[in-house]
Design an enzyme around this catalytic site. Structure first.
Site, PDB file in Angstrom:
ATOM      1  N   GLU A   1       6.825  56.593   6.340  1.00 35.40           N
ATOM      2  CA  GLU A   1       7.421  57.017   7.620  1.00 35.40           C
ATOM      3  C   GLU A   1       6.455  56.798   8.781  1.00 35.40           C
ATOM      4  O   GLU A   1       6.868  56.868   9.937  1.00 35.40           O
ATOM      5  CB  GLU A   1       7.864  58.494   7.546  1.00 35.40           C
ATOM      6  CG  GLU A   1       6.759  59.538   7.516  1.00 35.40           C
ATOM      7  CD  GLU A   1       6.163  59.783   6.129  1.00 35.40           C
ATOM      8  OE1 GLU A   1       6.387  58.954   5.221  1.00 35.40           O
ATOM      9  OE2 GLU A   1       5.463  60.794   5.956  1.00 35.40           O
TER      10      GLU A   1
ATOM     11  N   CYS B   1       4.134  62.192  -0.125  1.00 40.86           N
ATOM     12  CA  CYS B   1       2.873  62.952  -0.109  1.00 40.86           C
ATOM     13  C   CYS B   1       3.098  64.422  -0.485  1.00 40.86           C
ATOM     14  O   CYS B   1       3.357  64.714  -1.645  1.00 40.86           O
ATOM     15  CB  CYS B   1       2.181  62.779   1.236  1.00 40.86           C
ATOM     16  SG  CYS B   1       0.419  63.117   1.136  1.00 40.86           S
TER      17      CYS B   1
ATOM     18  N   HIS C   1       2.720  57.526   2.949  1.00 42.80           N
ATOM     19  CA  HIS C   1       3.616  57.880   4.062  1.00 42.80           C
ATOM     20  C   HIS C   1       4.275  56.663   4.691  1.00 42.80           C
ATOM     21  O   HIS C   1       3.832  56.225   5.755  1.00 42.80           O
ATOM     22  CB  HIS C   1       2.804  58.556   5.179  1.00 42.80           C
ATOM     23  CG  HIS C   1       2.220  59.871   4.831  1.00 42.80           C
ATOM     24  ND1 HIS C   1       2.883  61.060   5.030  1.00 42.80           N
ATOM     25  CD2 HIS C   1       1.019  60.199   4.311  1.00 42.80           C
ATOM     26  CE1 HIS C   1       2.118  62.077   4.658  1.00 42.80           C
ATOM     27  NE2 HIS C   1       0.979  61.579   4.211  1.00 42.80           N
TER      28      HIS C   1
END
Ligand code: GLN
Length: 201
Positions: free
Chosen positions: A182, A81, A180
């Site tokens: 993560e 991002c 994302h």
């Protein structure tokens, strides 16, 4: 290099989530806030957050030029991002004074998906990842509007109004996603990057 050391640029953004995902992917992960810390890592993750702030802090912490140099020298890096924006050679809808690491030959547009859909989730097919389509989380995400000849497009949005938009790319040892991974607990993108770091070492 059984367990590569992967740094996470720790100036701003979702650093902890990347550290956790990298640790779960077979890397030794650590935050990078100073140039000396950068020298100790085999690869670097640039987290999601806010690229204008990250740009300012990278400059203030004396990390902008050292990171550019290491990236130009072949250090693997992965940006999610805001991190994708930091890796791009050209940014649209950025702040005029915002600066990045000039890594991937591409034009990205900040906050590209529109204000009505600040955040959304969508399945994305990503080349090189085993298993089902990746459940991607987008938060005020950029998309990629142009890529250079050396850039491999790894993933696009598959349907909806943003269908076909490029959201995952790779150029040599540099990897970037608009979304994302993560935040989702699916470690395939981080494993892909840790393998890349291992093979580059
Ligand atoms: N819109 C942010 C930027 O321009 C990126 C958002 C994110 O990283 N979730 O940096």
């Amino acid at each position: 290099m059984a367990e590569p050391v992967v740094g996470v640029l720790a100036l701003q953004g979702d650093v902890r989530e990347h550290v956790r995902a990298l640790t779960g992917s077979g890397a030794r992960a650590r935050g990078v806030r100073r140039p000396e810390e950068l020298e100790e890592v085999d690869g670097l993750v640039i987290p999601g957050g806010e690229s204008t702030t990250m740009s300012k802090l990278a400059d203030e912490f004396g990390l902008l030029e050292p990171i550019r140099k290491r990236i130009a020298g072949g250090m693997p890096a992965y940006g999610s991002c805001a991190g994708m924006i930091m890796l791009a050679t050209e940014v649209l809808d950025g702040r005029p004074d915002q600066r990045g690491f000039d890594g991937i030959e591409m034009t990205v547009r900040r906050n590209a998906f529109g204000r009505q859909v600040d955040s959304f989730e969508a399945p994305v097919e990503i080349d090189g990842l085993p298993g089902p389509r990746f459940h991607a989380v987008f938060i005020r995400a950029p998309w990629v509007e142009r890529v250079g000849d050396e850039v491999q497009v790894l993933g696009r949005v598959t349907d909806g109004p943003a269908a076909d938009r490029i959201v995952a790319v790779r150029q040599g040892n540099l990897l970037a996603t608009s979304f994302h991974p993560e935040l989702t607990g699916d470690l395939r993108v981080h494993r892909y990057f840790v393998d890349l770091v291992r093979n580059a070492g």
